[in-house]
Design an enzyme around this catalytic site. Sequence first.
Site, PDB file in Angstrom:
ATOM      1  NE  ARG A 126      18.985  32.967  44.112  1.00  0.00           N
ATOM      2  CZ  ARG A 126      19.880  32.296  44.846  1.00  0.00           C
ATOM      3  NH1 ARG A 126      19.592  31.116  45.365  1.00  0.00           N
ATOM      4  NH2 ARG A 126      21.078  32.821  45.075  1.00  0.00           N
TER       5      ARG A 126
ATOM      6  CG  HIS B  99      21.521  31.001  40.471  1.00  0.00           C
ATOM      7  ND1 HIS B  99      21.120  32.277  40.155  1.00  0.00           N
ATOM      8  CD2 HIS B  99      22.189  30.532  39.381  1.00  0.00           C
ATOM      9  CE1 HIS B  99      21.515  32.580  38.930  1.00  0.00           C
ATOM     10  NE2 HIS B  99      22.156  31.537  38.437  1.00  0.00           N
TER      11      HIS B  99
ATOM     12  CE1 TYR C  49      23.682  31.458  48.087  1.00  0.00           C
ATOM     13  CE2 TYR C  49      24.724  29.520  47.117  1.00  0.00           C
ATOM     14  CZ  TYR C  49      23.687  30.446  47.152  1.00  0.00           C
ATOM     15  OH  TYR C  49      22.659  30.335  46.243  1.00  0.00           O
TER      16      TYR C  49
END
Length: 394
Positions: A289, A293, A302
């Site tokens: 990805r 998200h 993160y």
Amino acid sequence: MSTPQAWNPADPRSRPSREQVLAGLRGTDAGGEELVQLLTPEGQRLSDPRFDAYADDVDAESIKALYRDMVLVRRADREGNALQRQGQLGIWVPLLGQEAAQIGAGRALQPQDMAFPSYREHGVAWCRGIDPTDLLGIFRGTDNGSWDPLATRFNLYTIVIGNQCLNAAGYAMGQRFEGKVGDGPDAEATICFFGDGATSQGDVHEGFVWAAAYDAPVVFYCQNNQWAISVPLERQTRVPLYERARGYGFPGIRVDGNDVLACLAVTRWALEECRTGNGPVLIEAYTYRMDAHTTSDDPSRYRLADELELWKLKDPIERVRVNLVREHHVGSEFFDGVAAEADELAARLREFCLAMPDPAPDRMFSEVYTEPSPLVEAERAEFLAYHASFEAVD
């Protein structure tokens, strides 16, 4: 350098270790016999005796069509992202980086097959003939999906993580019960799309159990994009996801999810297995990805920028472009034409979104039950009276 035990993805001051960053790359860097790949990141066509037969009809024109699919879907995705940032959509779920995994699987489907998406399968929707404008109502909050699932053979988006696996397993069981599995040209199969994070949900495991117990003709297609929002794959499993299928008694296979030819061939094989009565099958499309998200997420909290930069070298669209140029001598006229078509699609998508009417205030009550409900009708009347009181003040 933080340790795996100390790393807290929710804390922007905490950072993953070098080992954690590299863990997600080893599957495609090291590869191994378990990774099916027909097109390298450098655009070189490879041979795989297991799946060559499922890609032997993919000539230059077919590759050009797959390239067009991925470019247009990416452009629509980027426009959806921009529309959300400008306040026209409540949220958007990007697919950036997963175009090959979706287009390859979507183009492997036969018209009679059924697909169950999660909420990110904009590319599969495109392959099933659903215009990108039909997706906007979901993310603008005006409808739950404006297409006919039975006519398009593409179910409505599922927001509850993993729930579509139960729906898909049940639908596939029905296909078997109704005798729609066999060697004939009209035999059917089902495919279910979900992410690596969904594999930690109970609904997915229940779907696996029911599908295995009833030999349901369903392909479980996991797009492993390495991150379940902020949770990396190594926090979810000790083994590669495709190996989990063994515990349920059906085959699992890992494919390079950034390789549209491999995704096409492997999905064709898996669907054929299901249509002829040898299902279910689990496919792990190993991809990445490249965006958040959702537009509510901040991936910089993160994951490291270096990880993203390394995966950009495996861009699914770029490897197809290089293949077309080097092996098929496709010129700039074709690529310029696709780019212009993508811009036209984005403009049409924007124009449609800006012109979408707001739903009536009481629409939230009209879409609850099929049959009238006295309680809902009473709540609707109370809400409309409350809403009208503001008009009186004006």
